[in-house]
Design an enzyme around this catalytic site. Structure first.
Site, PDB file in Angstrom:
ATOM      1  N   SER A 124       0.876  -1.103   0.247  1.00 14.09           N
ATOM      2  CA  SER A 124       0.053   0.011  -0.254  1.00 14.09           C
ATOM      3  C   SER A 124       1.082   1.079  -0.529  1.00 14.09           C
ATOM      4  CB  SER A 124      -0.988  -0.200   1.163  1.00 14.09           C
ATOM      5  OG  SER A 124      -1.089   0.895   1.347  1.00 14.09           O
ATOM      6  N   TYR A 157      -1.956  -0.908  10.411  1.00 10.92           N
ATOM      7  CA  TYR A 157      -1.842  -1.369   8.861  1.00 10.92           C
ATOM      8  C   TYR A 157      -1.036  -1.314   8.297  1.00 10.92           C
ATOM      9  CZ  TYR A 157      -4.167  -1.290   4.103  1.00 10.92           C
ATOM     10  OH  TYR A 157      -4.642  -1.333   2.927  1.00 10.92           O
TER      11      TYR A 157
HETATM   12  N1  LIG Z   1      -8.813  -0.164  -1.871  1.00  9.62           N
HETATM   13  C1  LIG Z   1      -7.519   0.711  -1.515  1.00  9.62           C
HETATM   14  O1  LIG Z   1      -7.732   1.881  -2.091  1.00  9.62           O
HETATM   15  C2  LIG Z   1      -6.411   0.540  -1.875  1.00  9.62           C
HETATM   16  C3  LIG Z   1      -4.772   0.992  -1.391  1.00  9.62           C
HETATM   17  C4  LIG Z   1      -4.329   0.294  -0.842  1.00  9.62           C
HETATM   18  C5  LIG Z   1      -3.634  -1.325  -0.679  1.00  9.62           C
HETATM   19  N2  LIG Z   1      -5.253  -1.785  -0.750  1.00  9.62           N
HETATM   20  C6  LIG Z   1      -5.001  -3.415  -0.646  1.00  9.62           C
HETATM   21  O2  LIG Z   1      -5.194  -3.762  -1.506  1.00  9.62           O
HETATM   22  C7  LIG Z   1      -5.707  -5.212  -1.449  1.00  9.62           C
HETATM   23  C8  LIG Z   1      -7.133  -5.287  -1.646  1.00  9.62           C
HETATM   24  O3  LIG Z   1      -7.314  -4.418  -1.236  1.00  9.62           O
HETATM   25  P1  LIG Z   1      -9.303  -4.188  -1.896  1.00  9.62           P
HETATM   26  O4  LIG Z   1      -9.646  -2.443  -2.408  1.00  9.62           O
HETATM   27  O5  LIG Z   1      -9.698  -5.105  -3.162  1.00  9.62           O
HETATM   28  O6  LIG Z   1     -10.188  -4.821  -0.954  1.00  9.62           O
HETATM   29  P2  LIG Z   1     -11.526  -5.500  -0.799  1.00  9.62           P
HETATM   30  O7  LIG Z   1     -12.401  -5.414   0.506  1.00  9.62           O
HETATM   31  O8  LIG Z   1     -12.058  -5.324  -2.035  1.00  9.62           O
HETATM   32  O9  LIG Z   1     -11.290  -7.234  -0.689  1.00  9.62           O
HETATM   33  C9  LIG Z   1     -10.674  -7.215   0.081  1.00  9.62           C
HETATM   34  C10 LIG Z   1     -11.073  -8.895   0.240  1.00  9.62           C
HETATM   35  O10 LIG Z   1     -10.353 -10.005   0.970  1.00  9.62           O
HETATM   36  C11 LIG Z   1     -11.082 -11.014   1.914  1.00  9.62           C
HETATM   37  N3  LIG Z   1     -10.811 -11.006   2.921  1.00  9.62           N
HETATM   38  C12 LIG Z   1     -10.907 -10.118   3.905  1.00  9.62           C
HETATM   39  N4  LIG Z   1     -10.569 -10.962   5.283  1.00  9.62           N
HETATM   40  C13 LIG Z   1      -9.722 -12.360   4.144  1.00  9.62           C
HETATM   41  C14 LIG Z   1      -9.672 -13.520   5.472  1.00  9.62           C
HETATM   42  N5  LIG Z   1      -9.215 -13.655   6.882  1.00  9.62           N
HETATM   43  N6  LIG Z   1      -9.395 -14.740   4.431  1.00  9.62           N
HETATM   44  C15 LIG Z   1      -9.559 -14.892   3.285  1.00  9.62           C
HETATM   45  N7  LIG Z   1      -9.675 -12.934   2.475  1.00  9.62           N
HETATM   46  C16 LIG Z   1     -10.590 -12.269   3.128  1.00  9.62           C
HETATM   47  C17 LIG Z   1     -12.627 -10.346   1.889  1.00  9.62           C
HETATM   48  O11 LIG Z   1     -13.774 -10.821   1.565  1.00  9.62           O
HETATM   49  C18 LIG Z   1     -12.453  -9.380  -0.046  1.00  9.62           C
HETATM   50  O12 LIG Z   1     -13.293 -10.071  -0.167  1.00  9.62           O
HETATM   51  C19 LIG Z   1      -5.289  -5.338   0.102  1.00  9.62           C
HETATM   52  O13 LIG Z   1      -4.724  -5.902   0.476  1.00  9.62           O
HETATM   53  C20 LIG Z   1      -5.407  -3.699   0.590  1.00  9.62           C
HETATM   54  O14 LIG Z   1      -5.058  -3.655   2.021  1.00  9.62           O
HETATM   55  C21 LIG Z   1      -6.217  -1.604  -1.323  1.00  9.62           C
END
Ligand SMILES: NC(=O)c1ccc[n+]([C@@H]2O[C@H](COP(=O)([O-])OP(=O)(O)OC[C@H]3O[C@@H](n4cnc5c(N)ncnc54)[C@H](O)[C@@H]3O)[C@@H](O)[C@H]2O)c1
Length: 269
Positions: free
Chosen positions: A145, A158
């Site tokens: 991130s 986080y």
């Molecule tokens: N969306 C953003 O702006 C952003 C920014 C920086 C980093 N990220 C990182 O990107 C990645 C994906 O984020 P996203 O926005 O697509 O998230 P999202 O919430 O759309 O999807 C996350 C998925 O992870 C699954 N999940 C959650 N806990 C879990 C567990 N204990 N075991 C298995 N699966 C689990 C959820 O069911 C979901 O399907 C993450 O690592 C997040 O930290 C996101």
């Protein structure tokens, strides 16, 4: 020729967002995909959509906080498709209410965040490595991130966990490169599917506007932006790239921190 022909991939967090977009793109590019997530209903939807489009995919329920389930997830790729070439450690959790500033940090939340967002990446990597090394190599992609590279006003756990993911990415690349393992991290900025942006409640819409304003590009990210980068890192097109953290953030982190204030004050400096 498809870019991931004959490759087997695991994507965690495949039931929504970036993981869903990546699992679908990998399958569309010829990979056999293990879609892993805690959300079974979401997985079933993704698997049905991929199969309807002619892709090869299997759903695996996994809680990334559970070591045995992670081990089992890796074994599923071997049992179902006979090998493992690509692992995207992408699932994570974030509780904005409990993961706050350091003084007010809920210590249980700190430990849980490390377990789900950092230890899970180590465990996925640990159990994937022997299988990949036996194949002659593989590509591990960790979702880090922007928050892992800067100081944050809140979500201290986080951000620290994501900084740990970046460090682990480099250590993995250093330790196993000679055995054909590449390990890279994608560091997204703010990324959201279009329907969430369109239906954002007031507070989120205000945050989106702030992010759009600061970025060099005039939009926030779409999950496909991350999926496309993951496809490149998974494919042999990136075969000389390892140990890297690649920001996909619309130019958020590349600027001198004064740039936005200077633009607003109409000062050329
Ligand atoms: N969306 C953003 O702006 C952003 C920014 C920086 C980093 N990220 C990182 O990107 C990645 C994906 O984020 P996203 O926005 O697509 O998230 P999202 O919430 O759309 O999807 C996350 C998925 O992870 C699954 N999940 C959650 N806990 C879990 C567990 N204990 N075991 C298995 N699966 C689990 C959820 O069911 C979901 O399907 C993450 O690592 C997040 O930290 C996101």
């Amino acid at each position: 020729m498809s870019r991931l022909e004959n490759k087997v991939a695991i994507v965690t967090g495949a039931a929504s967002g970036m993981g869903e977009a990546t699992a679908k793109l990998f399958a569309a590019q010829g990979a056999k995909v293990v879609a892993a997530d805690i959300n079974v209903a979401g997985l079933e939807r993704v698997v049905a959509e991929v199969k309807a489009a002619g892709g090869e995919i299997v759903a695996k329920q996994v809680d990334i906080g559970n070591e045995e389930m992670i081990k089992d997830m890796i074994q599923t790729a071997v049992d179902t498709y006979g090998r493992l070439d690509i692992l995207m450690n992408n699932a994570a959790r974030l509780d904005f209410h409990k993961d706050v500033n350091v003084k007010d940090m809920d210590v249980f939340e700190w430990d849980e965040t490390m377990r789900y967002n950092l230890k899970s990446v180590m465990l996925g990597t640990k159990y994937a490595l022997p299988v990949m090394i036996e194949n002659g190599g593989g590509s591990i992609i960790n979702t880090a991130s922007m928050g892992g590279q800067v100081g944050e006003m809140t979500k201290s756990a986080y951000a620290a966990a994501k900084a740990g993911v970046i460090s682990l990415t480099r250590s993995t690349a250093v330790q196993f490169g000679k055995q054909g393992i590449r390990c890279n991290a994608i560091a997204p900025g703010m990324v959201m599917p279009k329907d969430r942006i369109d239906n954002a409640p007031e507070a989120l819409a205000a945050l989106i506007d702030i992010y759009k304003d600061i970025k060099l590009l005039d939009r926030i990210g779409d999950p496909m932006d991350i999926a496309n980068l993951a496809l490149f890192l998974a494919s042999d097109e990136s075969s000389f790239i390892t140990g890297q953290v690649i920001n996909s953030d619309g130019g958020m982190l590349v600027q001198n921190p004064t740039v936005n204030a200077l633009k607003k004050a109409n000062i050329s400096w």
